[in-house]
Design a protein around this motif. Sequence first.
Motif, PDB file in Angstrom:
ATOM      1  N   LEU A 148      41.204  37.141  48.160  1.00  7.76           N
ATOM      2  CA  LEU A 148      41.489  37.582  46.791  1.00  7.76           C
ATOM      3  C   LEU A 148      41.939  39.042  46.796  1.00  7.76           C
ATOM      4  O   LEU A 148      41.192  39.914  47.234  1.00  7.76           O
ATOM      5  CB  LEU A 148      40.246  37.433  45.915  1.00  7.76           C
ATOM      6  N   PRO A 149      43.141  39.338  46.314  1.00  7.35           N
ATOM      7  CA  PRO A 149      43.584  40.737  46.259  1.00  7.35           C
ATOM      8  C   PRO A 149      42.717  41.545  45.296  1.00  7.35           C
ATOM      9  O   PRO A 149      42.328  41.041  44.235  1.00  7.35           O
ATOM     10  CB  PRO A 149      45.026  40.640  45.745  1.00  7.35           C
ATOM     11  N   ASN A 150      42.412  42.773  45.677  1.00  7.27           N
ATOM     12  CA  ASN A 150      41.648  43.642  44.781  1.00  7.27           C
ATOM     13  C   ASN A 150      42.558  44.175  43.681  1.00  7.27           C
ATOM     14  O   ASN A 150      43.478  44.954  43.942  1.00  7.27           O
ATOM     15  CB  ASN A 150      41.043  44.810  45.544  1.00  7.27           C
ATOM     16  N   ASP A 151      42.319  43.746  42.462  1.00  9.00           N
ATOM     17  CA  ASP A 151      43.067  44.233  41.309  1.00  9.00           C
ATOM     18  C   ASP A 151      42.080  44.360  40.151  1.00  9.00           C
ATOM     19  O   ASP A 151      41.877  43.411  39.389  1.00  9.00           O
ATOM     20  CB  ASP A 151      44.204  43.272  40.945  1.00  9.00           C
ATOM     21  N   PRO A 152      41.443  45.524  40.012  1.00 10.44           N
ATOM     22  CA  PRO A 152      40.400  45.675  38.988  1.00 10.44           C
ATOM     23  C   PRO A 152      40.861  45.422  37.565  1.00 10.44           C
ATOM     24  O   PRO A 152      40.038  45.162  36.688  1.00 10.44           O
ATOM     25  CB  PRO A 152      39.959  47.132  39.175  1.00 10.44           C
ATOM     26  N   GLU A 153      42.163  45.481  37.318  1.00  9.84           N
ATOM     27  CA  GLU A 153      42.645  45.309  35.943  1.00  9.84           C
ATOM     28  C   GLU A 153      43.052  43.872  35.640  1.00  9.84           C
ATOM     29  O   GLU A 153      43.529  43.584  34.543  1.00  9.84           O
ATOM     30  CB  GLU A 153      43.817  46.261  35.683  1.00  9.84           C
ATOM     31  N   ARG A 154      42.832  42.973  36.584  1.00  8.28           N
ATOM     32  CA  ARG A 154      43.202  41.567  36.363  1.00  8.28           C
ATOM     33  C   ARG A 154      42.017  40.678  36.710  1.00  8.28           C
ATOM     34  O   ARG A 154      41.504  40.729  37.835  1.00  8.28           O
ATOM     35  CB  ARG A 154      44.406  41.190  37.220  1.00  8.28           C
ATOM     36  N   PHE A 155      41.555  39.867  35.763  1.00  5.25           N
ATOM     37  CA  PHE A 155      40.487  38.924  36.064  1.00  5.25           C
ATOM     38  C   PHE A 155      41.110  37.652  36.624  1.00  5.25           C
ATOM     39  O   PHE A 155      41.953  37.028  35.972  1.00  5.25           O
ATOM     40  CB  PHE A 155      39.655  38.590  34.827  1.00  5.25           C
ATOM     41  N   PRO A 156      40.721  37.241  37.832  1.00  5.92           N
ATOM     42  CA  PRO A 156      41.390  36.093  38.465  1.00  5.92           C
ATOM     43  C   PRO A 156      41.012  34.766  37.811  1.00  5.92           C
ATOM     44  O   PRO A 156      39.862  34.560  37.421  1.00  5.92           O
ATOM     45  CB  PRO A 156      40.872  36.154  39.910  1.00  5.92           C
ATOM     46  N   LYS A 157      41.990  33.865  37.730  1.00  6.04           N
ATOM     47  CA  LYS A 157      41.709  32.529  37.218  1.00  6.04           C
ATOM     48  C   LYS A 157      41.016  31.665  38.278  1.00  6.04           C
ATOM     49  O   LYS A 157      40.213  30.793  37.957  1.00  6.04           O
ATOM     50  CB  LYS A 157      43.011  31.856  36.760  1.00  6.04           C
ATOM     51  N   ARG A 158      41.339  31.932  39.544  1.00  4.47           N
ATOM     52  CA  ARG A 158      40.719  31.210  40.648  1.00  4.47           C
ATOM     53  C   ARG A 158      40.312  32.207  41.719  1.00  4.47           C
ATOM     54  O   ARG A 158      40.964  33.241  41.902  1.00  4.47           O
ATOM     55  CB  ARG A 158      41.685  30.178  41.241  1.00  4.47           C
ATOM     56  N   ILE A 159      39.248  31.886  42.435  1.00  7.30           N
ATOM     57  CA  ILE A 159      38.788  32.736  43.519  1.00  7.30           C
ATOM     58  C   ILE A 159      38.459  31.853  44.722  1.00  7.30           C
ATOM     59  O   ILE A 159      38.239  30.647  44.569  1.00  7.30           O
ATOM     60  CB  ILE A 159      37.543  33.566  43.117  1.00  7.30           C
ATOM     61  N   PRO A 160      38.434  32.418  45.916  1.00  8.24           N
ATOM     62  CA  PRO A 160      38.023  31.627  47.074  1.00  8.24           C
ATOM     63  C   PRO A 160      36.640  31.016  46.869  1.00  8.24           C
ATOM     64  O   PRO A 160      35.785  31.591  46.182  1.00  8.24           O
ATOM     65  CB  PRO A 160      38.016  32.655  48.211  1.00  8.24           C
TER      66      PRO A 160
END
Length: 209
Positions: A112-124
């Motif tokens: 998962l790329p670190n992007d504090p301003e984006r909440f991921p829809k899917r994660i590992p």
Amino acid sequence: MTNWIDITQPLTNTIAHWPGDTPFSYNLTCTKEETGSTNVGQITTSLHMGTHIDAPFHFDNDGLTVDQLDVNIYIGKAAVIDVSHTDTITPDILQEHEWDKDVTRLLLKTSLPNDPERFPKRIPELAPEIAAFLHDKGIKLLGVDMPSVDPPDSKELATHHALADHGIFILENIMLDHIADGNYQLIALPLAIHGADGSPVRAVLRKID
């Protein structure tokens, strides 16, 4: 002396938050011009914002709250391992890596790329079966560079519960993109918030040669 490395997501007014949860905000309630002496700020936030720990009470009404946790869990030798080649982390994947026998804290660098301003829809995915494997290896704290150890839409929180059942505490949303595999000293202390289900932390690492 080796410098400490910050692996914390900065808390900003643009940091992503869990859908439906309380976003982070900071503002000055009084300025130095108004008070004649000091600036005074306030924050509003979910306790699961940015880099944070989950107390067992977060997912178990009978679990320990933050102020009841042993702070020694969050200070000490940790191993960073890179599991970014897969989106499903199982005991077999962890078995591919070695760490010192005295390591009791494991930090996973995922895909998962670190992007504090984006909440991921899917994660590992972290398979619940890793809890028994890590327990047998003496691990007491699992840290991940994701907002959760379970899928964002999970209601059962199987991996949260499996880790807790094996005495393993949880650190989430650390930033490991710039961290090489190896052994480190970790400090990731929660605030002593009475009765709380979680707490933001300032997480830092120092390389062990």
